[in-house]
Design an enzyme around this catalytic site. Structure first.
Site, PDB file in Angstrom:
ATOM      1  N   THR A   1     150.372  43.771 183.371  1.00  0.00           N
ATOM      2  CA  THR A   1     151.600  43.256 182.774  1.00  0.00           C
ATOM      3  C   THR A   1     152.732  44.195 183.156  1.00  0.00           C
ATOM      4  O   THR A   1     152.751  45.362 182.765  1.00  0.00           O
ATOM      5  CB  THR A   1     151.475  43.177 181.245  1.00  0.00           C
ATOM      6  OG1 THR A   1     150.387  42.318 180.909  1.00  0.00           O
ATOM      7  CG2 THR A   1     152.755  42.616 180.633  1.00  0.00           C
TER       8      THR A   1
ATOM      9  N   LYS B   1     153.920  35.815 181.813  1.00  0.00           N
ATOM     10  CA  LYS B   1     153.075  36.744 181.052  1.00  0.00           C
ATOM     11  C   LYS B   1     153.876  37.433 179.951  1.00  0.00           C
ATOM     12  O   LYS B   1     153.358  37.675 178.850  1.00  0.00           O
ATOM     13  CB  LYS B   1     152.447  37.779 181.974  1.00  0.00           C
ATOM     14  CG  LYS B   1     151.518  38.780 181.250  1.00  0.00           C
ATOM     15  CD  LYS B   1     150.316  38.092 180.593  1.00  0.00           C
ATOM     16  CE  LYS B   1     149.473  39.037 179.754  1.00  0.00           C
ATOM     17  NZ  LYS B   1     148.790  40.083 180.521  1.00  0.00           N
TER      18      LYS B   1
ATOM     19  N   LYS C   1     153.986  49.094 174.861  1.00  0.00           N
ATOM     20  CA  LYS C   1     154.448  48.912 176.243  1.00  0.00           C
ATOM     21  C   LYS C   1     154.962  47.506 176.492  1.00  0.00           C
ATOM     22  O   LYS C   1     156.081  47.306 176.979  1.00  0.00           O
ATOM     23  CB  LYS C   1     153.308  49.224 177.226  1.00  0.00           C
ATOM     24  CG  LYS C   1     153.598  48.834 178.685  1.00  0.00           C
ATOM     25  CD  LYS C   1     152.404  49.045 179.577  1.00  0.00           C
ATOM     26  CE  LYS C   1     151.315  48.029 179.410  1.00  0.00           C
ATOM     27  NZ  LYS C   1     151.588  46.759 180.149  1.00  0.00           N
TER      28      LYS C   1
END
Length: 321
Positions: free
Chosen positions: A109, A185, A253
């Site tokens: 990602t 995503k 994150k």
């Protein structure tokens, strides 16, 4: 595993870099499909696990360049992608050593802008990039049932088809250039992070009101307030098992990536920002490497609620990176 209409090319060897729970599942799925595959991880134990399953391993990504023309990166973030492809100092990485025309399938990602820039950089080196973040968790990786959000040139999809057929139940072809896959995503991670934080908050509310948490879980999973994340993560809380499948710090994150992208687009996302703050608080409390369901410990600390005790006997789950 999903069917692939293409016949694997005999002279193509696939490299999987990153043998965590997700990467291990991908490597084993390729191996089970009869594709020549080499696994690579910095951890000796991870390489040993793949070797024990019958797979080949190499200790260094650079060593893959001599044998592999398709490399699948299943690492944590953009910094690790850069380190593998271009070296810690920006020089001497895997990309320099791959033969022209080789393919990189990037599954981490990352920010969409990073995926775009990576595609351009690799194209200048005569390499193809498939921007292909994955979803489904360790269980679906292990049985070749992942969902892949992919974008890239037709040539990249063509080269990737045998591997995608082995590792995924659903391959979403989202565009003809890198960046779109990573954009989709991020939307998924926005929802996943918000749903986990909401599930934790809802359970904290129920416990604070004195409701039996197991009974509450049974009711909600049969009611309109249910979500996939509630159904999947709340059992970790009920079992007191915070062994990481996907860690708190992963959502620190990923929700930061969501926040940064929204800021760049001048799009306010207060719900995502609230979830990010809860995951950040959990990390700050020392729970960053625990399962992301540990975000409920923020509520436990601030509201004084008692959670089910940690059950050490349950701590046998693999990490998902």
């Amino acid at each position: 595993m999903s069917d692939s209409s293409s016949v694997p090319t005999p002279d193509v060897t696939y490299g999987v870099i990153g043998l965590g729970a997700m990467g291990m599942g991908i490597a084993r799925s390729l191996f089970a499909a009869g594709l020549p595959v080499i696994g690579c991880d910095v951890a000796v134990s991870a390489r040993d696990n793949f070797a024990a399953a019958g797979g080949r391993t190499l200790p260094s990504p650079l060593a893959l360049a001599e044998e592999c023309s398709v490399v699948i990166l299943v690492v944590v973030n953009a910094a690790q992608v850069d380190a593998v492809l271009f070296g810690e100092d920006g020089l001497g990485g895997l990309a320099e050593r791959l033969a022209p025309g080789s393919l990189v399938i990037q599954c981490a990602t990352v920010a969409p802008a990073y995926a775009v820039a990576l595609g351009e950089r690799l194209q200048e080196m005569e390499l193809e990039l498939l921007d292909a973040p994955i979803s489904g968790g360790a269980a679906k990786a292990a049985c070749g049932q992942l969902s892949v959000m992919a974008s890239g040139r037709v040539e990249a999809f063509s080269m990737a088809e045998p591997a995608l057929g082995a590792m995924a139940a659903n391959v979403h072809r989202l565009g003809d250039a890198p960046g779109v896959g990573s954009s989709v995503k991020l939307v998924n991670q926005h929802l996943a992070g918000v749903h986990i934080a909401a599930a934790a908050e809802a359970m904290a509310l129920g416990v604070r009101m004195g409701i039996d948490p197991q009974r509450l879980y049974e009711v909600i999973t049969q009611s309109a307030g249910n979500s996939w994340m509630f159904e999947n993560r709340v059992p970790h809380i009920l079992e007191g098992d915070y062994t990481p499948l996907s860690a708190v710090d992963i959502f620190v994150k990923d929700l930061n990536l969501v926040h940064d992208t929204g800021r760049d687009l001048r799009l306010a996302m207060p719900v995502a920002a609230s979830a990010l703050q809860q995951f950040t608080a959990a990390s700050g409390m020392g729970h960053g490497r625990e399962d992301d369901a540990a975000v409920i410990k923020v509520y436990a600390a601030t509201a004084g609620i008692d959670l089910p005790a940690t059950n050490d006997a349950n701590h046998d789950r693999e990490r998902e990176e």
